[in-house]
Design a protein around this motif. Structure first.
Motif, PDB file in Angstrom:
ATOM      1  N   LYS A   1      -3.149  -7.951  -7.504  1.00  0.00           N
ATOM      2  CA  LYS A   1      -2.423  -7.499  -6.320  1.00  0.00           C
ATOM      3  C   LYS A   1      -1.037  -6.982  -6.728  1.00  0.00           C
ATOM      4  CE  LYS A   1      -4.651 -10.843  -3.220  1.00  0.00           C
ATOM      5  NZ  LYS A   1      -4.432 -11.970  -2.274  1.00  0.00           N
ATOM      6  N   ILE A   2      -0.633  -5.914  -6.076  1.00  0.00           N
ATOM      7  CA  ILE A   2       0.711  -5.374  -6.316  1.00  0.00           C
ATOM      8  C   ILE A   2       1.466  -5.395  -4.997  1.00  0.00           C
ATOM      9  CG2 ILE A   2       2.071  -3.450  -7.192  1.00  0.00           C
ATOM     10  CD1 ILE A   2      -0.449  -2.440  -8.590  1.00  0.00           C
TER      11      ILE A   2
ATOM     12  N   ALA B   1       4.681   1.328  -1.007  1.00  0.00           N
ATOM     13  CA  ALA B   1       3.266   0.952  -0.909  1.00  0.00           C
ATOM     14  C   ALA B   1       2.429   2.130  -0.411  1.00  0.00           C
ATOM     15  CB  ALA B   1       3.117  -0.247   0.028  1.00  0.00           C
ATOM     16  N   GLU B   2       3.003   2.918   0.501  1.00  0.00           N
ATOM     17  CA  GLU B   2       2.298   4.092   1.016  1.00  0.00           C
ATOM     18  C   GLU B   2       1.993   5.086  -0.108  1.00  0.00           C
ATOM     19  OE1 GLU B   2       3.044   7.663   4.310  1.00  0.00           O
ATOM     20  OE2 GLU B   2       4.461   5.999   4.121  1.00  0.00           O
ATOM     21  N   TYR B   3       2.961   5.289  -0.985  1.00  0.00           N
ATOM     22  CA  TYR B   3       2.784   6.186  -2.134  1.00  0.00           C
ATOM     23  C   TYR B   3       1.669   5.661  -3.041  1.00  0.00           C
ATOM     24  CZ  TYR B   3       4.116   8.805  -6.368  1.00  0.00           C
ATOM     25  OH  TYR B   3       4.111   9.622  -7.479  1.00  0.00           O
ATOM     26  N   PHE B   4       1.641   4.331  -3.285  1.00  0.00           N
ATOM     27  CA  PHE B   4       0.622   3.724  -4.148  1.00  0.00           C
ATOM     28  C   PHE B   4      -0.764   3.824  -3.525  1.00  0.00           C
ATOM     29  CE2 PHE B   4       3.970   2.353  -6.752  1.00  0.00           C
ATOM     30  CZ  PHE B   4       3.480   1.693  -7.875  1.00  0.00           C
ATOM     31  N   ASN B   5      -0.855   3.617  -2.205  1.00  0.00           N
ATOM     32  CA  ASN B   5      -2.151   3.703  -1.535  1.00  0.00           C
ATOM     33  C   ASN B   5      -2.758   5.087  -1.655  1.00  0.00           C
ATOM     34  OD1 ASN B   5      -2.783   1.094  -0.511  1.00  0.00           O
ATOM     35  ND2 ASN B   5      -1.164   1.304   1.035  1.00  0.00           N
ATOM     36  N   GLU B   6      -1.899   6.106  -1.644  1.00  0.00           N
ATOM     37  CA  GLU B   6      -2.389   7.480  -1.808  1.00  0.00           C
ATOM     38  C   GLU B   6      -2.945   7.726  -3.209  1.00  0.00           C
ATOM     39  OE1 GLU B   6       1.054   9.756  -0.859  1.00  0.00           O
ATOM     40  OE2 GLU B   6       0.902   9.432   1.323  1.00  0.00           O
TER      41      GLU B   6
ATOM     42  N   ILE C   1      -3.211  -3.189  -2.918  1.00  0.00           N
ATOM     43  CA  ILE C   1      -1.804  -2.864  -2.660  1.00  0.00           C
ATOM     44  C   ILE C   1      -1.352  -3.619  -1.413  1.00  0.00           C
ATOM     45  CG2 ILE C   1      -0.112  -1.030  -2.282  1.00  0.00           C
ATOM     46  CD1 ILE C   1      -1.632  -0.843  -4.947  1.00  0.00           C
ATOM     47  N   ILE C   2      -0.278  -4.417  -1.539  1.00  0.00           N
ATOM     48  CA  ILE C   2       0.232  -5.206  -0.413  1.00  0.00           C
ATOM     49  C   ILE C   2       1.620  -4.693  -0.021  1.00  0.00           C
ATOM     50  CG2 ILE C   2       0.936  -7.500   0.363  1.00  0.00           C
ATOM     51  CD1 ILE C   2      -1.137  -8.648  -1.570  1.00  0.00           C
TER      52      ILE C   2
END
Length: 477
Positions: A432-433, A440-445, A460-461
């Motif tokens: 988990k990160i 987090a939005e950038y990572f989810n993309e 991603i949290i």
């Protein structure tokens, strides 16, 4: 010029604004919890003598040791050895001439000066000085002759302030007698108090402004507190009774600073951009001991003006606004102004003269050097206390004063590097990160790409508990 003084008082803060033609020209703040020590006189104790620096450190009961340079020690003129001037644990009288700035402690001097409205009295000096702002040679000579006569009976140095222009001989004599009596009471108190104790405290901010700015050129002084109004009137009756009727109680429904649009101007002072009338602007970048100011034309095209004319108009406006911003923001130290390049020498001189003219009314000592081939003007401005920016704010805990935070891409790369160093090829648990929501939005993309890199499913949290440029990698079984 229409000049007014506006005073706003609250239990936590006192603010004084000087307006010229309804525009803010000077601003002074004093806060209840901020210990003001500038110009105060203390009984201090010498803690340490640093021969290599030709200086000493003095305990004045402030917390941080005060710095005393050899040039600020009152000693026989021919003495050049600081160890013969002072001894460790010696108790001396010192005056603060520069407040603590950033991590530096206060600076003090043994050469005491006591300012009045018309004069400054220096008990340990023997010099006579006349303000350079007094340009009328007859008036200059008249004042000098008055002081020479006074000096026959009174020991010590005297500086004649700009406010003394036009003052009668009687007014000048009365003030110097008052300052000499004040010095006598300071000496008596010094002999009775313990070290680390204030022997004399300078006036509060309102009375300082009355002393230094309130004169016949001021149309009105508005105060929104009745008690302060009465105290100021009592003070003015003593120093300038003819000005008492100009002090007025503000009784408007709106808060006084809002009514005069001063709140809006203070808000603008927190930004690093200052607008110019024609559409150009300044970018002001302030560091601890240096300030860089960049001049830009912005939207100003000048209609039918040539490029040289547009640039010169912008630079002239910038010169006036720079002088104003330096006063309002209380910026000191080394200042470098990057004016827009002008081809004609006469225009460069014109801008330089405008800057000198605009800084003339500044109470701080200023020195300006000629414009360089790169279009830069270097100047210094005396700094006795923290800038307005430092007073109103504090270092951002996220960017640590850089004015920047790590980009999302940089954080993404840092996370990838750290996971790679963990060598998780044989790890079968959950990964988990934890990230700030905007990151987090950038990572989810890019989650699919992240999973492909490590051949693992990574969760991603999004959480506000993580700083915007930080992250937490959690391994769970």
């Amino acid at each position: 010029m229409n000049k007014e003084i506006v005073v706003n008082m609250t239990p936590e803060e006192t603010r004084v604004a000087v307006l010229e033609n309804n525009r803010l020209s000077d601003l002074f703040l004093e806060r209840r919890e901020t210990k003001k020590i500038l110009n105060n006189i203390y009984r201090g104790k010498v803690q340490n003598i640093v021969v290599g620096l030709s200086s000493a450190f003095v305990d004045i009961g402030f917390g941080k040791s005060a710095y005393l340079a050899m040039n600020d020690i009152v000693a026989p003129k021919n003495e050049k050895n600081i160890e013969n001037m002072l001894k460790v644990d010696q108790e001396i009288m010192v005056q603060v001439y520069k407040e603590p700035i950033s991590t530096k402690g206060p600076k003090v001097t043994m050469d005491i000066s006591l300012p009045g409205r018309l004069l400054v009295y220096m008990p340990f000096s023997n010099n006579i000085g006349i303000s350079k702002q007094i340009e009328d040679r007859e008036e200059y000579t008249r004042l000098k002759n008055i002081i020479k006569e006074i000096k026959k009976e009174i020991a010590g140095g005297i500086i004649v302030r700009t406010e003394a222009e036009g003052a009668t001989e009687s007014e000048i004599e009365n003030e110097i007698k008052y300052l000499v009596r004040l010095w006598g009471s300071i000496l008596n108190r010094f002999n009775t108090v313990q070290f680390g104790t204030p022997v004399h405290k300078d006036l509060g901010v309102v009375f300082q402004v009355v002393r230094d700015y309130f004169n016949e050129n001021v149309e009105l002084m508005y105060i929104d507190n009745e008690k302060e109004l009465n105290d100021v009137k009592d003070f003015v009756r003593t120093v300038s009774p003819e000005l008492e009727e100009k002090i007025v109680l503000y009784e408007g429904k709106q808060p006084i600073f809002k009514a005069y649009k001063i709140e809006e101007e203070i808000k603008n002072l927190r930004a690093n951009k200052a607008r110019l009338p024609s559409g150009g602007y300044l970018i002001i970048q302030e560091a601890e001991s240096l300030c860089a100011i960049d001049v830009n034309t912005g939207k100003f095209t000048g209609n039918n003006n040539t490029q040289e004319e547009v640039v010169t108009i912008t630079n002239m406006e910038a010169a006036r606004e720079v002088a104003r911003q330096l006063r309002l923001r209380n910026i000191g130290g080394i200042i470098v102004i990057d004016f827009i390049d002008m081809k004609k020498e006469k225009n460069r001189k014109k801008v330089l003269e405008e800057l000198k003219k605009s800084t003339k009314g500044d109470k701080a000592k200023i020195k300006i050097w000629p414009i360089t081939k790169l279009g830069l003007i270097e100047m210094t401005r005396e700094r006795k206390k923290e800038s307005l920016f430092a007073l109103l704010g504090e270092t951002c805990p996220t960017c640590k004063g850089l004015g920047l935070v790590l980009s999302k891409e940089t954080i993404f790369i840092s996370v990838c590097k750290e996971i790679e160093q963990m060598k998780i090829e044989k790890y079968n648990g959950k990964i988990k990160i934890k990230l700030h929501p905007s990151v987090a939005e950038y990572f989810n993309e890019r989650k699919k790409h992240l999973n492909e890199i490590f051949k693992k499913s990574i969760e991603i949290i999004s959480t506000d508990s993580v700083d915007i440029q930080d992250y937490n990698i959690v391994l769970e079984q």
